[in-house]
Enzyme design. Structure first.
Site, PDB file in Angstrom:
ATOM      1  N   ASP A  18      35.119  40.107  51.026  1.00 41.32           N
ATOM      2  CA  ASP A  18      33.814  39.509  50.712  1.00 41.32           C
ATOM      3  C   ASP A  18      32.832  40.553  50.179  1.00 41.32           C
ATOM      4  O   ASP A  18      32.892  41.720  50.571  1.00 41.32           O
ATOM      5  CB  ASP A  18      33.256  38.868  51.987  1.00 41.32           C
ATOM      6  CG  ASP A  18      32.169  37.859  51.697  1.00 41.32           C
ATOM      7  OD1 ASP A  18      31.959  37.519  50.519  1.00 41.32           O
ATOM      8  OD2 ASP A  18      31.523  37.416  52.656  1.00 41.32           O
ATOM      9  N   ASN A  20      32.038  40.955  46.732  1.00 39.80           N
ATOM     10  CA  ASN A  20      32.265  41.385  45.338  1.00 39.80           C
ATOM     11  C   ASN A  20      31.080  41.010  44.443  1.00 39.80           C
ATOM     12  O   ASN A  20      30.644  41.799  43.606  1.00 39.80           O
ATOM     13  CB  ASN A  20      33.516  40.713  44.765  1.00 39.80           C
ATOM     14  CG  ASN A  20      34.774  41.101  45.505  1.00 39.80           C
ATOM     15  OD1 ASN A  20      34.795  42.117  46.194  1.00 39.80           O
ATOM     16  ND2 ASN A  20      35.806  40.306  45.373  1.00 39.80           N
ATOM     17  N   GLY A  21      30.596  39.781  44.632  1.00 43.37           N
ATOM     18  CA  GLY A  21      29.493  39.290  43.797  1.00 43.37           C
ATOM     19  C   GLY A  21      28.235  40.126  44.011  1.00 43.37           C
ATOM     20  O   GLY A  21      27.576  40.534  43.045  1.00 43.37           O
ATOM     21  N   ARG A  31      29.455  38.963  37.895  1.00 42.47           N
ATOM     22  CA  ARG A  31      30.203  38.849  39.162  1.00 42.47           C
ATOM     23  C   ARG A  31      31.677  39.215  38.998  1.00 42.47           C
ATOM     24  O   ARG A  31      32.291  39.782  39.886  1.00 42.47           O
ATOM     25  CB  ARG A  31      30.092  37.413  39.693  1.00 42.47           C
ATOM     26  CG  ARG A  31      28.702  37.036  40.165  1.00 42.47           C
ATOM     27  CD  ARG A  31      28.670  35.574  40.615  1.00 42.47           C
ATOM     28  NE  ARG A  31      29.629  35.315  41.676  1.00 42.47           N
ATOM     29  CZ  ARG A  31      29.400  35.563  42.954  1.00 42.47           C
ATOM     30  NH1 ARG A  31      28.248  36.032  43.340  1.00 42.47           N
ATOM     31  NH2 ARG A  31      30.320  35.308  43.867  1.00 42.47           N
ATOM     32  N   HIS A  35      34.734  41.406  41.181  1.00 42.86           N
ATOM     33  CA  HIS A  35      36.106  41.025  41.556  1.00 42.86           C
ATOM     34  C   HIS A  35      37.115  42.062  41.041  1.00 42.86           C
ATOM     35  O   HIS A  35      38.088  42.371  41.722  1.00 42.86           O
ATOM     36  CB  HIS A  35      36.445  39.634  41.013  1.00 42.86           C
ATOM     37  CG  HIS A  35      35.609  38.542  41.621  1.00 42.86           C
ATOM     38  ND1 HIS A  35      35.405  38.423  42.979  1.00 42.86           N
ATOM     39  CD2 HIS A  35      34.902  37.531  41.059  1.00 42.86           C
ATOM     40  CE1 HIS A  35      34.625  37.379  43.225  1.00 42.86           C
ATOM     41  NE2 HIS A  35      34.299  36.822  42.077  1.00 42.86           N
ATOM     42  N   SER A  63      40.020  30.680  48.327  1.00 47.08           N
ATOM     43  CA  SER A  63      40.017  29.576  49.294  1.00 47.08           C
ATOM     44  C   SER A  63      40.031  28.234  48.571  1.00 47.08           C
ATOM     45  O   SER A  63      39.752  28.153  47.366  1.00 47.08           O
ATOM     46  CB  SER A  63      38.780  29.669  50.199  1.00 47.08           C
ATOM     47  OG  SER A  63      37.651  29.184  49.518  1.00 47.08           O
ATOM     48  N   THR A  64      40.300  27.178  49.346  1.00 50.29           N
ATOM     49  CA  THR A  64      40.300  25.832  48.769  1.00 50.29           C
ATOM     50  C   THR A  64      38.890  25.478  48.269  1.00 50.29           C
ATOM     51  O   THR A  64      38.730  24.594  47.438  1.00 50.29           O
ATOM     52  CB  THR A  64      40.754  24.785  49.822  1.00 50.29           C
ATOM     53  OG1 THR A  64      40.082  25.068  51.058  1.00 50.29           O
ATOM     54  CG2 THR A  64      42.238  24.842  50.066  1.00 50.29           C
ATOM     55  N   ARG A  69      33.124  27.285  42.386  1.00 52.69           N
ATOM     56  CA  ARG A  69      32.357  28.327  41.685  1.00 52.69           C
ATOM     57  C   ARG A  69      32.258  27.997  40.190  1.00 52.69           C
ATOM     58  O   ARG A  69      33.061  27.217  39.679  1.00 52.69           O
ATOM     59  CB  ARG A  69      33.042  29.676  41.884  1.00 52.69           C
ATOM     60  CG  ARG A  69      32.982  30.056  43.351  1.00 52.69           C
ATOM     61  CD  ARG A  69      33.450  31.454  43.593  1.00 52.69           C
ATOM     62  NE  ARG A  69      33.196  31.774  44.991  1.00 52.69           N
ATOM     63  CZ  ARG A  69      32.931  32.969  45.472  1.00 52.69           C
ATOM     64  NH1 ARG A  69      32.905  34.003  44.661  1.00 52.69           N
ATOM     65  NH2 ARG A  69      32.703  33.155  46.738  1.00 52.69           N
ATOM     66  N   LEU A 128      56.306  46.490  54.898  1.00 53.94           N
ATOM     67  CA  LEU A 128      54.994  45.860  55.092  1.00 53.94           C
ATOM     68  C   LEU A 128      55.126  44.443  54.574  1.00 53.94           C
ATOM     69  O   LEU A 128      55.720  44.214  53.513  1.00 53.94           O
ATOM     70  CB  LEU A 128      53.907  46.606  54.304  1.00 53.94           C
ATOM     71  CG  LEU A 128      52.549  45.897  54.207  1.00 53.94           C
ATOM     72  CD1 LEU A 128      51.847  45.849  55.561  1.00 53.94           C
ATOM     73  CD2 LEU A 128      51.630  46.578  53.193  1.00 53.94           C
ATOM     74  N   LEU A 192      34.334  32.958  59.966  1.00 53.89           N
ATOM     75  CA  LEU A 192      35.757  32.936  59.639  1.00 53.89           C
ATOM     76  C   LEU A 192      36.023  32.206  58.316  1.00 53.89           C
ATOM     77  O   LEU A 192      37.049  32.456  57.668  1.00 53.89           O
ATOM     78  CB  LEU A 192      36.495  32.260  60.798  1.00 53.89           C
ATOM     79  CG  LEU A 192      37.945  32.569  61.055  1.00 53.89           C
ATOM     80  CD1 LEU A 192      38.246  34.050  60.992  1.00 53.89           C
ATOM     81  CD2 LEU A 192      38.385  32.003  62.392  1.00 53.89           C
ATOM     82  N   GLU A 204      40.782  39.731  67.399  1.00 52.99           N
ATOM     83  CA  GLU A 204      39.555  40.522  67.513  1.00 52.99           C
ATOM     84  C   GLU A 204      38.925  40.539  66.123  1.00 52.99           C
ATOM     85  O   GLU A 204      39.634  40.518  65.106  1.00 52.99           O
ATOM     86  CB  GLU A 204      39.894  41.952  67.950  1.00 52.99           C
ATOM     87  CG  GLU A 204      40.555  42.035  69.308  1.00 52.99           C
ATOM     88  CD  GLU A 204      39.621  41.681  70.453  1.00 52.99           C
ATOM     89  OE1 GLU A 204      38.399  41.891  70.312  1.00 52.99           O
ATOM     90  OE2 GLU A 204      40.117  41.184  71.478  1.00 52.99           O
TER      91      GLU A 204
HETATM   92  C1  FPP Z   1      34.579  36.975  47.778  1.00 52.46           C
HETATM   93  O1  FPP Z   1      33.463  37.726  47.287  1.00 52.46           O
HETATM   94  C2  FPP Z   1      35.761  37.264  46.966  1.00 52.46           C
HETATM   95  C3  FPP Z   1      36.520  36.348  46.314  1.00 52.46           C
HETATM   96  C4  FPP Z   1      36.251  34.895  46.342  1.00 52.46           C
HETATM   97  C5  FPP Z   1      37.698  36.752  45.517  1.00 52.46           C
HETATM   98  C6  FPP Z   1      38.522  37.854  46.092  1.00 52.46           C
HETATM   99  C7  FPP Z   1      39.579  38.218  45.128  1.00 52.46           C
HETATM  100  C8  FPP Z   1      39.834  39.467  44.713  1.00 52.46           C
HETATM  101  C9  FPP Z   1      39.158  40.679  45.227  1.00 52.46           C
HETATM  102  C10 FPP Z   1      40.859  39.610  43.659  1.00 52.46           C
HETATM  103  C11 FPP Z   1      41.983  40.503  44.048  1.00 52.46           C
HETATM  104  C12 FPP Z   1      42.996  39.864  44.832  1.00 52.46           C
HETATM  105  C13 FPP Z   1      44.292  39.855  44.485  1.00 52.46           C
HETATM  106  C14 FPP Z   1      45.277  39.257  45.403  1.00 52.46           C
HETATM  107  C15 FPP Z   1      44.748  40.397  43.211  1.00 52.46           C
HETATM  108  P1  FPP Z   1      32.203  36.916  46.783  1.00 52.46           P
HETATM  109  O2  FPP Z   1      32.385  36.618  45.358  1.00 52.46           O
HETATM  110  O3  FPP Z   1      32.013  35.722  47.668  1.00 52.46           O
HETATM  111  O4  FPP Z   1      31.036  37.944  46.992  1.00 52.46           O
HETATM  112  P2  FPP Z   1      29.522  37.586  47.343  1.00 52.46           P
HETATM  113  O5  FPP Z   1      29.541  36.949  48.720  1.00 52.46           O
HETATM  114  O6  FPP Z   1      28.864  38.913  47.339  1.00 52.46           O
HETATM  115  O7  FPP Z   1      29.030  36.661  46.279  1.00 52.46           O
END
Ligand code: FPP
Length: 237
Positions: A18, A20-21, A31, A35, A63-64, A69, A128, A192, A204
């Site tokens: 979480d 990335n945005g 955004r 990612h 996620s579903t 978005r 792994l 979660l 945990e």
């Molecule tokens: C949530 O951050 C992130 C996502 C919905 C996408 C996560 C996917 C990746 C990092 C791509 C890499 C994964 C693989 C398997 C190649 P957000 O966009 O909700 O961030 P924010 O809450 O700051 O807006």
């Protein structure tokens, strides 16, 4: 309580990628760039997890609910998956077993074919276990398990009285995967969000304000250290 700290390392770690945005927004970038950076962190942390002896590593990648978005962001994420699916070959060389969980029917045929191919060629590896949640939702997973069990009851294969927690577990996407010990969520959110809700019954949690693209090997060390200092009683005393 086991005295050996090593014995208390988490076997199965779940990560909600979480922030990335927000990482991108802070820099005035689109955004999707967040990612891309998040995907680099995903590679670094996966490699490091293997080095520190984590056996199962599950990521919440899509996620579903993420389909809600904006279309350009969904498209950017699909492009990213497509590109990273090729990069998974490097993990496979390192004897990493790859699995995707969730309803993959929503993905393009090209992505689905790549997912299947990665799973097949890595199926014998155990160093792994890398599990990617793609179009995944915990409630959808449990609902699907209930449907499968109802079908078995309807066919007369089992009676309602035969429905146990073990039977439910066996119908989940994670049937052969141990419960999650530690869930890490960066970016300051403390929820979660429908991630592994059955499997996390005794997990945990480790929350940190660090945004996922900035999450480092040191942050994983800190999360594992925090986990080792928790007193897990599983409802006992
Ligand atoms: C949530 O951050 C992130 C996502 C919905 C996408 C996560 C996917 C990746 C990092 C791509 C890499 C994964 C693989 C398997 C190649 P957000 O966009 O909700 O961030 P924010 O809450 O700051 O807006």
């Amino acid at each position: 309580m086991p005295e050996n700290k090593e014995a208390r390392s988490p076997i199965h770690v779940g990560i909600i990628m979480d922030g990335n945005g927000r990482w991108a927004k802070k820099r005035g970038l689109p955004r999707k760039v967040g990612h891309w950076e998040g995907a680099k962190t995903f590679k670094t942390i996966t490699r490091y997890s293997k080095d520190v002896g984590i056996r199962y590593l599950t990521y919440y990648a899509f996620s579903t609910e993420n389909w809600k978005r904006p279309q350009d962001e969904v498209d950017a994420l699909m492009d990213l998956f497509d590109k990273y699916l090729d990069e998974f070959d490097k993990f496979i060389k390192d004897k990493v077993r790859i699995r995707f969980i969730g309803d993959r029917t929503a993905f393009s045929q090209k992505i689905r074919d790549k997912m299947q191919q990665k799973e097949e060629i890595s199926a014998q590896f155990t160093d792994l276990n890398l599990i990617i949640c793609a179009n995944y939702g915990g409630r959808a997973e449990i609902t699907n398990a209930a449907r499968l069990i109802a079908e078995d009851v309807k066919k007369g294969l089992i009676e309602p009285a035969d429905i146990t927690e073990e039977l439910m577990q066996s119908k989940l996407y994670t049937a052969e995967i141990p419960p999650v010990d530690l869930i890490i969520r960066p970016s300051g959110e403390m929820r979660l969000s429908n991630f592994l809700i059955w499997q996390a019954a005794y997990a945990e949690y480790y929350f940190t304000d660090v945004l996922w693209p900035d999450f480092s090997k040191k942050d994983l060390d800190k999360a594992i250290e925090a986990y080792k200092n928790r007193d897990r009683r599983f409802g006992g005393v």
